[in-house]
Design an enzyme around this catalytic site. Structure first.
Site, mmCIF file in Angstrom:
data_model
loop_
_atom_site.group_PDB
_atom_site.id
_atom_site.type_symbol
_atom_site.label_atom_id
_atom_site.label_comp_id
_atom_site.label_asym_id
_atom_site.label_seq_id
_atom_site.Cartn_x
_atom_site.Cartn_y
_atom_site.Cartn_z
ATOM 1 N N PRO A 3 71.972 54.887 19.022
ATOM 2 C CA PRO A 3 72.194 54.466 20.410
ATOM 3 C C PRO A 3 73.606 54.783 20.913
ATOM 4 O O PRO A 3 74.570 54.681 20.160
ATOM 5 C CB PRO A 3 71.985 52.957 20.372
ATOM 6 C CG PRO A 3 71.243 52.690 19.133
ATOM 7 C CD PRO A 3 71.541 53.779 18.165
ATOM 8 N N GLY A 15 76.857 53.919 22.396
ATOM 9 C CA GLY A 15 77.582 52.655 22.450
ATOM 10 C C GLY A 15 77.543 51.921 21.132
ATOM 11 O O GLY A 15 78.051 50.826 21.013
ATOM 12 N N CYS A 16 76.941 52.535 20.108
ATOM 13 C CA CYS A 16 76.950 51.969 18.762
ATOM 14 C C CYS A 16 77.975 52.708 17.924
ATOM 15 O O CYS A 16 78.002 53.929 17.945
ATOM 16 C CB CYS A 16 75.597 52.164 18.086
ATOM 17 S SG CYS A 16 74.503 50.785 18.296
ATOM 18 N N VAL A 17 78.797 51.978 17.218
ATOM 19 C CA VAL A 17 79.758 52.675 16.344
ATOM 20 C C VAL A 17 79.633 52.168 14.911
ATOM 21 O O VAL A 17 78.944 51.211 14.649
ATOM 22 C CB VAL A 17 81.214 52.512 16.834
ATOM 23 C CG1 VAL A 17 81.499 53.502 17.941
ATOM 24 C CG2 VAL A 17 81.487 51.104 17.309
#
Lengths: 110, 137, 100
Positions: free
Chosen positions: A106, A108-110
């Site tokens: 996704p 915005g996922c880190v």
């Protein structure tokens, strides 16, 4: 990385996300879930199918906050909350469900 | 626990889509910033206004059409997309040439409202001045 | 001689330099971000129209479509070529210059 189902090889990235979105089929989701000791129920499929539709429309995999809000809007408040989604996908609803849905990690996922 | 600090972020987009990776990278960074619940807005100036051009169709080139992702900005609470009027005009464009991007206003019974705000150069200059962090793409 | 230009005329001066040095009768093909130069009502429209008086200016169709530009928005008289047309232009001309 790659895995094999019925003699066909599917490429993934180093975190197990499917390399080519177009390769996806429901068997792949089942295979990935099994690797995580997860049995896919109707409730899981509801989220996976939702994510595939979201990607089709927006060309991105939504961040968890966005997914939760959007699920709530489409499937009702009892499903649009972190508790429900984390119970279904304990590794993180956006990350894990996106993986089963054949989407990239996704945004915005880190 | 103290409230997390929310900063005002503005992403200034100055490049056309597809010819370089700036615009797609800028969009991604804006979405990531928004996912961390910061106060994010975007500005489109110079060739950046072309990113919002409607009817983009990349099927003949084999490049991914990332323009639908701008429609997701509202879901990420990025509800202010400032477009500089002078930049549109220099390119023979008007607001009608841009995608109709909207967001749902939580404080107004989820009414659908336009995200694109046409501003003059002077207004934009003032808006930039109000930000805490300004990033260029 | 075929000239290809791939930079936006609003960001780089590739178009201007090319038009300044190209000879009458030359073919000029706008590709990638240079396709914006083919649209009407812009601050470079006059420059392109002047070039069209003695040069053959065309634009790559797939790159126009990618950027959402309808044919109706192009300057009158600009030719649209597809990838096969791009190849034809390359074959027809003994020399090709790519203005970067």
């Amino acid at each position: 990385m790659s895995f094999e189902i019925n003699g066909k090889t599917y490429e993934t990235d180093e975190e197990g996300y499917l390399a080519d979105l177009a390769d996806w089929n429901p068997e792949i989701a089942g295979h990935m879930a099994k690797e995580d000791d997860c049995d896919l129920s109707e409730n899981h499929w509801e989220v996976i199918n939702f994510l595939r539709e979201y990607y089709d429309q927006y060309q991105i995999a939504p961040a968890v906050r966005v997914l939760t809000k959007a699920i709530g809007k489409k499937l009702g408040k009892d499903k649009g909350n972190s508790k429900y989604l984390y119970e279904l996908f304990p590794y993180g609803p956006a990350k894990q469900a996106c993986k089963y849905a054949g989407l990239p990690k996704p945004t915005g996922c880190v | 626990m103290s409230e997390p600090t929310v900063k005002r972020f503005m992403y200034i987009n100055r490049r056309a889509p597809y010819g370089t990776v700036y615009s797609v990278e800028g969009l991604e960074v804006a979405l990531i910033g928004a996912a961390f619940e910061q106060d994010v807005c975007m500005a489109f100036i110079d060739d950046g206004v072309y990113q919002l051009k409607k009817d983009q169709d990349t099927s003949a080139t084999g490049i991914k059409n990332f323009s639908p992702a701008y429609r997701a900005l509202g879901d990420y609470d990025v509800t202010r997309l400032y477009v500089e009027g002078e930049s549109l005009q220099a390119r023979g464009l008007t607001e009608d040439d841009l995608m109709a991007l909207t967001y749902e206003d939580e404080d107004d019974d989820w009414a659908e409202k336009p995200s694109i705000r046409l501003v003059s150069r002077e207004e934009l200059s003032g808006l930039i001045d109000q930000q805490d962090v300004i990033l260029h793409f | 001689m075929l000239h290809t230009i791939n930079k936006s005329p609003f960001e780089k001066n590739s178009l201007e330099s090319c038009l300044r040095l190209a000879k009458p009768g030359h073919d000029i093909l706008l590709i990638e971000d240079a396709v914006y130069a083919a649209t009407s009502g812009t601050i470079v429209s006059e420059l392109v129209e002047a070039a069209m008086e003695d040069k053959n200016v065309s634009v790559l169709g797939p790159d126009l479509a990618s950027r959402g530009i309808d044919e109706a928005r192009l300057l009158k008289g600009i030719g649209i070529v597809d990838y096969a047309g791009f190849v034809d232009l390359t074959v027809k001309n003994d020399k090709v210059q790519s203005w970067l």
